[in-house]
Design an enzyme around this catalytic site. Structure first.
Site, PDB file in Angstrom:
ATOM      1  N   ASP A  81     -32.899  -5.332  19.999  1.00 21.42           N
ATOM      2  CA  ASP A  81     -31.862  -5.724  19.041  1.00 21.42           C
ATOM      3  C   ASP A  81     -30.570  -6.059  19.804  1.00 21.42           C
ATOM      4  O   ASP A  81     -30.142  -5.285  20.672  1.00 21.42           O
ATOM      5  CB  ASP A  81     -31.630  -4.528  18.093  1.00 21.42           C
ATOM      6  CG  ASP A  81     -30.788  -4.879  16.886  1.00 21.42           C
ATOM      7  OD1 ASP A  81     -30.797  -6.041  16.457  1.00 21.42           O
ATOM      8  OD2 ASP A  81     -30.135  -3.949  16.347  1.00 21.42           O
ATOM      9  N   HIS A  82     -29.963  -7.178  19.498  1.00 19.59           N
ATOM     10  CA  HIS A  82     -28.686  -7.586  20.121  1.00 19.59           C
ATOM     11  C   HIS A  82     -28.723  -7.568  21.645  1.00 19.59           C
ATOM     12  O   HIS A  82     -27.820  -7.013  22.289  1.00 19.59           O
ATOM     13  CB  HIS A  82     -27.525  -6.703  19.616  1.00 19.59           C
ATOM     14  CG  HIS A  82     -27.215  -6.921  18.175  1.00 19.59           C
ATOM     15  ND1 HIS A  82     -26.539  -8.028  17.711  1.00 19.59           N
ATOM     16  CD2 HIS A  82     -27.546  -6.193  17.086  1.00 19.59           C
ATOM     17  CE1 HIS A  82     -26.455  -7.964  16.388  1.00 19.59           C
ATOM     18  NE2 HIS A  82     -27.071  -6.867  15.980  1.00 19.59           N
ATOM     19  N   ASP A 103     -28.412 -12.190  21.751  1.00 16.26           N
ATOM     20  CA  ASP A 103     -27.223 -12.327  20.910  1.00 16.26           C
ATOM     21  C   ASP A 103     -26.129 -13.067  21.676  1.00 16.26           C
ATOM     22  O   ASP A 103     -25.301 -12.466  22.348  1.00 16.26           O
ATOM     23  CB  ASP A 103     -26.742 -10.945  20.452  1.00 16.26           C
ATOM     24  CG  ASP A 103     -25.533 -11.050  19.534  1.00 16.26           C
ATOM     25  OD1 ASP A 103     -25.066 -12.185  19.289  1.00 16.26           O
ATOM     26  OD2 ASP A 103     -25.057  -9.997  19.055  1.00 16.26           O
ATOM     27  N   GLU A 133     -28.904 -15.819  17.483  1.00 13.90           N
ATOM     28  CA  GLU A 133     -27.890 -15.603  16.432  1.00 13.90           C
ATOM     29  C   GLU A 133     -26.810 -16.661  16.532  1.00 13.90           C
ATOM     30  O   GLU A 133     -26.301 -16.960  17.605  1.00 13.90           O
ATOM     31  CB  GLU A 133     -27.261 -14.208  16.543  1.00 13.90           C
ATOM     32  CG  GLU A 133     -26.152 -14.000  15.507  1.00 13.90           C
ATOM     33  CD  GLU A 133     -25.698 -12.543  15.341  1.00 13.90           C
ATOM     34  OE1 GLU A 133     -26.432 -11.640  15.756  1.00 13.90           O
ATOM     35  OE2 GLU A 133     -24.605 -12.341  14.780  1.00 13.90           O
ATOM     36  N   HIS A 179     -21.840  -5.077  10.500  1.00 14.89           N
ATOM     37  CA  HIS A 179     -22.483  -3.826  10.881  1.00 14.89           C
ATOM     38  C   HIS A 179     -21.667  -2.617  10.403  1.00 14.89           C
ATOM     39  O   HIS A 179     -20.470  -2.718  10.204  1.00 14.89           O
ATOM     40  CB  HIS A 179     -22.645  -3.755  12.405  1.00 14.89           C
ATOM     41  CG  HIS A 179     -23.617  -4.764  12.939  1.00 14.89           C
ATOM     42  ND1 HIS A 179     -23.247  -5.874  13.636  1.00 14.89           N
ATOM     43  CD2 HIS A 179     -24.971  -4.820  12.841  1.00 14.89           C
ATOM     44  CE1 HIS A 179     -24.312  -6.573  13.972  1.00 14.89           C
ATOM     45  NE2 HIS A 179     -25.388  -5.962  13.486  1.00 14.89           N
ATOM     46  N   HIS A 209     -28.546  -9.476   9.440  1.00 15.81           N
ATOM     47  CA  HIS A 209     -28.039  -8.256  10.083  1.00 15.81           C
ATOM     48  C   HIS A 209     -27.034  -7.589   9.155  1.00 15.81           C
ATOM     49  O   HIS A 209     -26.574  -8.188   8.188  1.00 15.81           O
ATOM     50  CB  HIS A 209     -27.343  -8.610  11.408  1.00 15.81           C
ATOM     51  CG  HIS A 209     -28.293  -8.884  12.520  1.00 15.81           C
ATOM     52  ND1 HIS A 209     -28.450  -8.037  13.589  1.00 15.81           N
ATOM     53  CD2 HIS A 209     -29.168  -9.908  12.718  1.00 15.81           C
ATOM     54  CE1 HIS A 209     -29.358  -8.537  14.408  1.00 15.81           C
ATOM     55  NE2 HIS A 209     -29.826  -9.671  13.903  1.00 15.81           N
ATOM     56  N   GLY A 210     -26.696  -6.346   9.473  1.00 12.43           N
ATOM     57  CA  GLY A 210     -25.650  -5.657   8.716  1.00 12.43           C
ATOM     58  C   GLY A 210     -26.005  -5.511   7.247  1.00 12.43           C
ATOM     59  O   GLY A 210     -25.164  -5.673   6.370  1.00 12.43           O
ATOM     60  N   ASN A 252     -32.165  -6.172   8.686  1.00 16.17           N
ATOM     61  CA  ASN A 252     -31.880  -5.115   9.677  1.00 16.17           C
ATOM     62  C   ASN A 252     -31.166  -3.922   9.058  1.00 16.17           C
ATOM     63  O   ASN A 252     -30.123  -4.088   8.410  1.00 16.17           O
ATOM     64  CB  ASN A 252     -30.967  -5.675  10.769  1.00 16.17           C
ATOM     65  CG  ASN A 252     -31.687  -6.584  11.727  1.00 16.17           C
ATOM     66  OD1 ASN A 252     -32.764  -7.081  11.422  1.00 16.17           O
ATOM     67  ND2 ASN A 252     -31.105  -6.789  12.883  1.00 16.17           N
ATOM     68  N   THR A 255     -27.472   1.708   9.704  1.00 17.70           N
ATOM     69  CA  THR A 255     -26.475   2.609   9.113  1.00 17.70           C
ATOM     70  C   THR A 255     -27.055   3.512   8.013  1.00 17.70           C
ATOM     71  O   THR A 255     -26.753   4.714   7.970  1.00 17.70           O
ATOM     72  CB  THR A 255     -25.305   1.775   8.555  1.00 17.70           C
ATOM     73  OG1 THR A 255     -24.706   1.087   9.662  1.00 17.70           O
ATOM     74  CG2 THR A 255     -24.273   2.624   7.859  1.00 17.70           C
TER      75      THR A 255
HETATM   76  P1  13P Z   1     -26.353  -1.962   9.418  1.00 17.21           P
HETATM   77  O1  13P Z   1     -25.209  -1.418  10.207  1.00 17.21           O
HETATM   78  O2  13P Z   1     -25.858  -2.578   8.131  1.00 17.21           O
HETATM   79  O3  13P Z   1     -27.421  -0.973   9.180  1.00 17.21           O
HETATM   80  O4  13P Z   1     -26.986  -3.180  10.252  1.00 17.21           O
HETATM   81  C1  13P Z   1     -27.860  -2.924  11.321  1.00 17.21           C
HETATM   82  C2  13P Z   1     -28.126  -4.117  12.164  1.00 17.21           C
HETATM   83  O5  13P Z   1     -27.798  -5.246  11.854  1.00 17.21           O
HETATM   84  C3  13P Z   1     -28.839  -3.883  13.433  1.00 17.21           C
HETATM   85  O6  13P Z   1     -28.974  -5.043  14.190  1.00 17.21           O
HETATM   86  O1  G3H Z   2     -26.352  -3.697  15.260  1.00 23.16           O
HETATM   87  C1  G3H Z   2     -26.347  -2.717  15.941  1.00 23.16           C
HETATM   88  C2  G3H Z   2     -27.250  -1.579  15.646  1.00 23.16           C
HETATM   89  O2  G3H Z   2     -26.799  -0.865  14.526  1.00 23.16           O
HETATM   90  C3  G3H Z   2     -27.398  -0.723  16.859  1.00 23.16           C
HETATM   91  O3  G3H Z   2     -26.218  -0.066  17.120  1.00 23.16           O
HETATM   92  O4  G3H Z   2     -25.604  -0.682  19.456  1.00 23.16           O
HETATM   93  O5  G3H Z   2     -24.784   1.458  18.367  1.00 23.16           O
HETATM   94  O6  G3H Z   2     -27.187   1.213  19.054  1.00 23.16           O
HETATM   95  P1  G3H Z   2     -25.928   0.514  18.598  1.00 23.16           P
HETATM   96 ZN    ZN Z   3     -27.317  -6.359  14.010  1.00 25.56          ZN
END
Ligand code: 13P
Ligand code: G3H
Ligand code: ZN
Length: 307
Positions: A81-82, A103, A133, A179, A209-210, A252, A255
């Site tokens: 992820d990212h 990303d 992205e 996020h 995302h988010g 995704n 949170t």
């Molecule tokens: P949330 O913070 O809304 O859960 O989004 C998570 C996310 O986009 C991880 O890549």
């Molecule tokens: O988008 C990010 C994810 O919520 C992961 O978060 O980089 O703090 O592990 P993190």
């Molecule tokens: Zn994300």
């Protein structure tokens, strides 16, 4: 068995549902997500950030996910992820991940295309999927902070060019989410027309995302046991359903699991102040995550979509 995001998301796009990508940082999260997916016969994406790799260790995460996937006999993808650090991205491509995200969203358009192309090239020889992205989400990520004023929604015509010139398998779009737990200052609103326009012009699966909902009940439980989570606000379930109807194939979530885990561990500590067996309080957190993930699977429509 582990499969690629491409396999899961092409099927989701065709079937008009979305697959959840759930972030993992430790054993309890992996177990909870695997159990929820196994029980509901749902495909899931286990998402690992660069921060998660630093915290838990690369091999620990990869081997736990492999074992969980074998045990549930479900369709799991292991996804970076990212991804931002090329060394980490290469390590994932070469050592068992079935999908990576590059990303490049903070970069200027041409530079984003250049780094994304490079990752697509590296991933292709290993059969690994790539998510790119375009556009910037508001909010704070681990190693990049984009203020709300700088938030830049995805331009549909740029999205067409980006997809053609990079060869990515899926595209994360910015349509108003961010996020974390503080997504909106007032009423939540997403750029649904923009999303439909992108979906009509781009043929690959789109990613949101988010997307956490920030469950009020869980925030209240956390706060009533000592947390100080303020005016948190997430994306309402109806908006997620509409986004999926309009063409989102991957959603995704991080949170919502973090809040549930924290709320129920705090509750356990408070109810059992003499206890100090980590299995008891981590177990309470793990049970809470199973509930969150099951609810998301039902919301995204991926239940019984394993075969
Ligand atoms: P949330 O913070 O809304 O859960 O989004 C998570 C996310 O986009 C991880 O890549
Ligand atoms: O988008 C990010 C994810 O919520 C992961 O978060 O980089 O703090 O592990 P993190
Ligand atoms: Zn994300």
């Amino acid at each position: 068995m582990l499969v690629t995001n491409k396999e899961l998301l092409d099927a989701a796009k065709k079937g008009k549902y979305a697959v959840g990508a759930f972030n993992i940082n430790n054993m309890e999260f992996i177990q909870a997500i695997a159990e929820a997916a196994g029980e509901l016969n749902s495909p899931v994406i286990l998402a690992v950030s660069e921060g998660a790799i630093k915290y838990a260790g690369f091999e620990n995460l990869v081997s736990m996910v492999r074992i969980a996937a074998e045990r549930e006999n479900a369709r799991f993808s292991l996804h970076l992820d990212h991804g931002k650090d090329m060394d980490v991205i290469e390590r994932c491509i070469e050592n068992g991940f079935t999908s990576v995200m590059i990303d490049g969203s903070p970069l200027p358009f041409e530079e984003n295309i250049a780094v994304t192309r490079e990752v697509v090239k590296k991933a292709a020889s290993h059969g690994v999927s790539v998510e790119g992205e375009l556009g910037k989400l508001a909010g704070v990520e681990d190693n990049v902070s984009v203020s709300e004023q700088d938030a830049k929604f995805t331009d549909p015509d740029e999205a067409v060019q980006f997809v053609e010139r990079t060869g990515v398998d899926s595209l994360a779009v910015a349509v108003g989410t961010s996020h974390g737990a503080y997504k909106f200052k007032s009423e939540p609103r997403l750029g649904m027309d923009r999303l439909s326009e992108i979906a009509s012009k781009v043929s690959i699966p789109l990613v949101l995302h988010g997307a956490s909902g920030v469950n009020r009940e869980h925030v209240e439980i956390a706060n009533s046991f000592g947390a100080g989570i303020g005016d948190a606000r997430g994306v309402p379930d109806d908006a997620i359903k509409e986004a999926v109807r309009r063409g989102i194939s991957k959603v995704n979530i991080d949170t919502d699991m973090r809040i549930a885990f924290t709320a129920f561990i705090r509750k356990k500590f408070s109810e059992d102040p003499k206890g100090f067996d980590p299995r008891k309080y981590l177990g309470a957190g793990r049970d809470a995550i199973i509930g969150v993930v099951k609810a998301k699977i039902r919301l995204f429509g991926s239940e019984n979509k394993v075969r």
